[in-house]
Structure formats: C-alpha cells, structure tokens
Write a protein that holds these residues in place. Structure first.
Motif, short mmCIF file in Angstrom:
data_model
loop_
_atom_site.label_atom_id
_atom_site.label_comp_id
_atom_site.label_asym_id
_atom_site.label_seq_id
_atom_site.Cartn_x
_atom_site.Cartn_y
_atom_site.Cartn_z
N UNK A 1 0.86 -1.19 0.00
CA UNK A 1 0.00 0.00 0.00
C UNK A 1 0.90 1.24 0.00
N UNK A 2 0.71 2.08 -1.02
CA UNK A 2 1.60 3.25 -1.16
C UNK A 2 0.79 4.54 -1.31
N UNK A 3 1.33 5.60 -0.74
CA UNK A 3 0.66 6.91 -0.84
C UNK A 3 1.59 7.85 -1.62
N UNK A 4 1.04 8.59 -2.57
CA UNK A 4 1.91 9.41 -3.43
C UNK A 4 2.35 10.71 -2.77
N UNK A 5 2.95 10.60 -1.57
CA UNK A 5 3.34 11.81 -0.82
C UNK A 5 4.42 12.62 -1.54
N UNK A 6 5.15 11.97 -2.46
CA UNK A 6 6.22 12.70 -3.15
C UNK A 6 5.67 13.84 -4.02
N UNK A 7 4.39 13.73 -4.41
CA UNK A 7 3.82 14.76 -5.28
C UNK A 7 3.89 16.15 -4.65
N UNK A 8 3.73 16.18 -3.30
CA UNK A 8 3.81 17.48 -2.62
C UNK A 8 5.03 17.61 -1.71
N UNK B 1 16.15 11.41 1.30
CA UNK B 1 14.93 10.88 0.65
C UNK B 1 14.18 12.08 0.09
N UNK B 2 14.56 12.42 -1.14
CA UNK B 2 14.07 13.70 -1.66
C UNK B 2 12.64 13.60 -2.21
N UNK B 3 12.18 12.39 -2.49
CA UNK B 3 10.83 12.25 -3.05
C UNK B 3 10.13 10.99 -2.52
N UNK B 4 9.97 10.89 -1.20
CA UNK B 4 9.43 9.63 -0.66
C UNK B 4 7.94 9.45 -0.91
N UNK B 5 7.56 8.23 -1.31
CA UNK B 5 6.15 7.85 -1.29
C UNK B 5 5.97 7.00 -0.05
N UNK B 6 5.32 7.55 0.95
CA UNK B 6 5.12 6.82 2.21
C UNK B 6 4.30 5.55 1.93
N UNK B 7 4.79 4.43 2.42
CA UNK B 7 4.19 3.14 2.07
C UNK B 7 4.20 2.18 3.25
N UNK B 8 3.40 1.14 3.13
CA UNK B 8 3.45 0.06 4.13
C UNK B 8 3.34 -1.30 3.47
N UNK B 9 3.98 -2.28 4.09
CA UNK B 9 3.63 -3.68 3.84
C UNK B 9 2.60 -3.98 4.92
N UNK B 10 1.38 -4.22 4.51
CA UNK B 10 0.25 -4.30 5.44
C UNK B 10 -0.16 -5.76 5.61
N UNK C 1 -4.47 -0.24 -7.33
CA UNK C 1 -5.45 0.66 -6.71
C UNK C 1 -5.82 1.82 -7.62
N UNK C 2 -7.03 2.35 -7.42
CA UNK C 2 -7.57 3.43 -8.26
C UNK C 2 -6.62 4.63 -8.33
N UNK C 3 -6.07 5.00 -7.15
CA UNK C 3 -5.21 6.19 -7.09
C UNK C 3 -4.00 6.02 -8.01
N UNK C 4 -3.40 4.84 -7.99
CA UNK C 4 -2.20 4.61 -8.79
C UNK C 4 -2.53 4.48 -10.27
N UNK D 1 -0.88 6.84 -13.11
CA UNK D 1 -0.25 6.26 -14.30
C UNK D 1 -0.85 6.86 -15.57
N UNK D 2 -2.19 6.99 -15.55
CA UNK D 2 -2.88 7.55 -16.72
C UNK D 2 -2.37 8.96 -17.02
#
Ligand SMILES: C[C@H](O)[C@@H](O)[C@@H](O)[C@H](O)C(=O)O
Ligand SMILES: [Mg+2]
Length: 439
Positions: free
Chosen positions: A13-20, A28-37, A428-431, A435-436
């Motif tokens: 599960x990943x969140x696109x935190x690097x966008x902001x 870590x200049x562009x981290x996407x905060x993520x978890x192995x859940x 997931x929808x967000x990703x 990508x689109x």
C-alpha cells in the motif's frame, strides 16, 4: 479455545506523498510513504493487523519477505506463540535458511516487524485492551519472557531488566491516570520538510504555534545557506524558549557533521538527528563529544537495525537521545529490550514516528516506557507528523501537543478497507489515475 492462525495476507500500500514533497529530507528527496500491510486471521474468525513502514519501490521487496516468513506463522496458535514469545521471536529471526539475508537487519527485520506487530495486535484485541495497557498490566516476568536477550547480556541481564520493571511498579497507577488526563508530550516535524518553500514553512509553523505546539523539528543537510535561513526563520517564529531539533538523515561524514552543525549552533538546536551513517557508532560518539560543549545532543535510531546496535551506541556514549521505531526492529519484543537498556544507561527515549502508521504504533510503546520503565518525562517527547492518519480505523488523538492514550483494543494499525483498496500498488484506483496522467 485456542486461536489457531490459519491465514496471513500482505499488501503493498503506497501513498503518493512525493507529489507534494511531504516527508522529504536530505537523503529521501521524493518519498512515497508506504506500508507492507499484514492481516492474520484465526480459525475462529479473529483478526490481527500489522504493518511496517517503507518508502515507495522498496515495499515490494518487504512484501516478498513477509510472504517468506508466513509459513512460520500459519498453523501456530496465539496461545502457543505468547507462551514462549522469546522462542517465537527466535524462530522468525534465526530461521536456518533465512537468517543469511539478515540476520536481524534490513528487509527481513522490517518483515519480522510487520508480522510480529500483527501478532501483538491480535493478542491485545483478544485481551480487550489497547496494546500499551496490555504491556502495563503484564507481570514483569512475562514481559521479560518476550525479549530475546541473546547478544545483550553484557549490557543488561534478565535480572537487571526484572529489577527495573519491579522498581517502576511504584507510582504506576498515578502515571496511568496522568497519561489518561494529560497525554504524552509530542513534537512536530510537519512544518519543515526539506522540499517545503519558506512560505509554506512559515504558514505551517504559524498554524502549529496556534495549535499549541512548542517543539519543532527541521530538516537540514543539503545546503548550508538554506539551513541557516530556515533555522533562523523558525527560531524567530518560535521564540527562544520553544525547542528546535534538526535532522540531517545521514547526509554527512563525521568531520563535516561537526563543522556544519557548529554553524547552526546559534539557533540552539536540542539535537542533531542522524548526522552520519546510522551504522557508525564511533562516528556518532565523536560527533557527540565535539558537540557537547555547544549544548547539542546527538539523536538516532529510525534506521538502527536491532538491539545489538543500540547496545553499542549506549555503551559508547554515542547518543544523547534514543529514537526507537515501531517497524524497523523486531516489533514490541525487541523494542522492550531497547527501552530497558536505555533506562539502564540513563538515556531518554524520544521515538521516531510519522510515515504511515508509525505514530499510531509507537505511542503505545512510549506510554509503556513512561508508565512501567522510565517514570520520567525529562527531555522526553514523541515525534508527531500530521499525514495519513485518516486511513486508520483508530487514528492517533493529539490534544494540546500531547498523544492521548488510545482506548480501542489492539495496536491501532488497522487500516480502512477503502484506503487499502484505493492505494494498493499498482492496481489501486489512485495509482491507476497517476499512471494515466503520466502516460
Ligand atoms: C523519509 C522520511 O520522511 C524521514 O525523513 C523521516 O522519517 C524523518 O527522518 C523523521 O525523523 O521523521
Ligand atoms: Mg529522522
């Protein structure tokens, strides 16, 4: 009826935190905060939830490692596990065919954390208590039986650990009441990620001051002129009495760290965090020694592999603040060892948190530390970062810059099903949307 674990699933599960540029630092200049859940399920339909925090692409490797460990979990009953938790910890960390890729470090230790976190969650849920209360109510002997003392008895014996816990029984009930009323002191890192503009930094710092925050951490380490400007700006805004901490995320060599931080000394940071390689114990000791006359301590731990590393940092007098992390080491089991060692060496514990779910998890450990181990709030505070809490069923509650003790049974890391679906990587929808847009 024993609760036999019959299923373990793990999701990326990943969140696109690097966008902001949330979470950005000098390394870590562009981290996407993520978890192995991780979700485990028993034959009686009970569930336990666990996770480990990672950043972006690394997540898929951690997911593989969790899958590799799952065979050691499935088929065991919770009762069997917790009746010899030390043995179970060893089973995971010392498996003859997998320890070669650790041992007790890196990806495999992150995976161990995710799995064991789900077991602690299940245990606390079955006892009907939040994890911190499960720990606080547990007899010292039982707590000690969860810890693997291998490699640390030269610094802390089982008997010494027991004595610490027995001694701290005095005043425990008052401390529980105090925590329920006041909560545990926190500091914020949300205002000053490295990629934030000065304008955003100013605005966030202003808001945080209005919300009652008194302790602030600023990212440094990429450019000295920027650091001077940002630290001066924050110090001016927060005034001379509030606390400022700085964090270089491992950017410097030892000598460079000393020169750089000396140039920031006029802004009176309480600590410099991760000044150099997180494995360099003697380097940290040298930096500590050089910065002590300036009144600046050294903090580290978010990337400290295990209890053995912490032992050596303590023995070498290399850290003035110990930053445990709920997902980096072997879960509660290994963190208990570090809390007890830190107490023996008289070094305050100020946990690392933030990311996804790290605040939710580590608040339990630091509450336990205050109530059952250290009995002190001197120079102690727990990190808080205000991102992604909305994805949790029982998110942290902050009141007046304090963590309020969680009340729901478990370890607070169950995520909302809808969030897991939308942010699952890559389906997931967000990703799919991201990508689109890129294509
Ligand atoms: C990549 C992450 O945001 C780190 O920068 C963060 O964990 C940080 O070191 C912290 O202390 O909060
Ligand atoms: Mg840090």
């Amino acid at each position: 009826m024993p609760q036999k674990i019959v299923k373990l699933t793990v999701q990326d599960v990943r969140f696109p935190t690097s966008l902001e540029l949330h979470g950005s630092d000098a390394m870590h200049t562009d981290p996407d905060y993520s978890v192995a859940y991780v979700v485990i399920e028993t034959d009686q339909g009970m569930r336990g939830y666990g996770l480990t925090f990672t950043v972006g692409r690394g997540t898929e490797i951690v997911v593989c490692a969790v899958e590799a460990l799952s065979a050691l979990v499935i088929g065991k009953s919770l009762e069997e596990i917790v009746s010899d938790f030390r043995g179970f910890y060893r089973l995971l960390s010392s498996d003859g065919q997998m320890r070669w890729i650790g041992p007790e470090k890196g990806v495999i230790q992150l995976a161990t954390a995710a799995v064991l976190n789900s077991i602690w969650d299940l245990w606390a849920r079955l006892e009907g208590k939040p994890l911190w209360k499960l720990l606080v109510d547990m007899e010292p002997k039982k707590l000690i039986s969860c810890i693997d003392f291998r490699y640390i008895t030269d610094a802390l014996t089982e008997q010494e650990a027991l004595d610490i816990l027995e001694k701290a029984k005095e005043g425990k009930l008052q401390r529980v009441d105090q925590m329920l009323k006041e909560g545990y002191p926190a500091y914020t890192t949300s205002c000053a990620w490295l990629g934030y503009s000065d304008q955003l930094l100013r605005q966030l710092c202003n808001d945080a001051l209005k919300d009652g925050w008194t302790k602030f951490k600023v990212k440094v380490g990429a450019d000295l002129e920027d650091d001077i400007r940002r630290c001066s700006l924050i110090r001016q805004m927060i005034g001379p009495h509030n606390s400022l901490m700085i964090d270089a995320n491992q950017r410097w060599d030892v000598g460079e760290a000393i020169t750089w931080v000396t140039k920031l000394a006029e802004y009176k940071p309480l600590w410099i965090e991760e000044p150099t390689c997180p494995d360099d114990i003697l380097g940290h000791a040298a930096i500590s020694k050089a910065l002590a006359p300036l009144g600046i301590g050294v903090a580290s731990g978010e990337q400290c592999h295990n209890r053995v590393m912490f032992k050596q940092f303590l023995q070498a007098g290399a850290l003035q603040f110990i930053q445990i992390d709920s997902c980096r080491m072997g879960s509660v089991n290994e963190n208990l060892a570090v809390l007890l060692m830190a107490h023996k060496f008289n070094v305050p514990v100020c946990p690392h948190a933030g990311g996804v779910g790290l605040c939710e998890l580590v608040q339990h450990l630091i509450l336990f530390d205050y109530i059952s181990v250290s009995a002190s709030l001197d120079n102690r505070m727990c990190e808080f970062v205000d991102h992604l809490h909305e994805h949790f069923i029982s998110p942290v509650e902050i009141k007046n810059a304090h963590y309020m003790p969680p009340k729901d049974p478990g370890y607070s890391c169950e995520m909302k099903e809808a969030s897991v679906q939308s942010y699952q990587y890559p389906q997931g929808e967000v990703w799919k949307q991201i990508k689109k847009q890129k294509d």
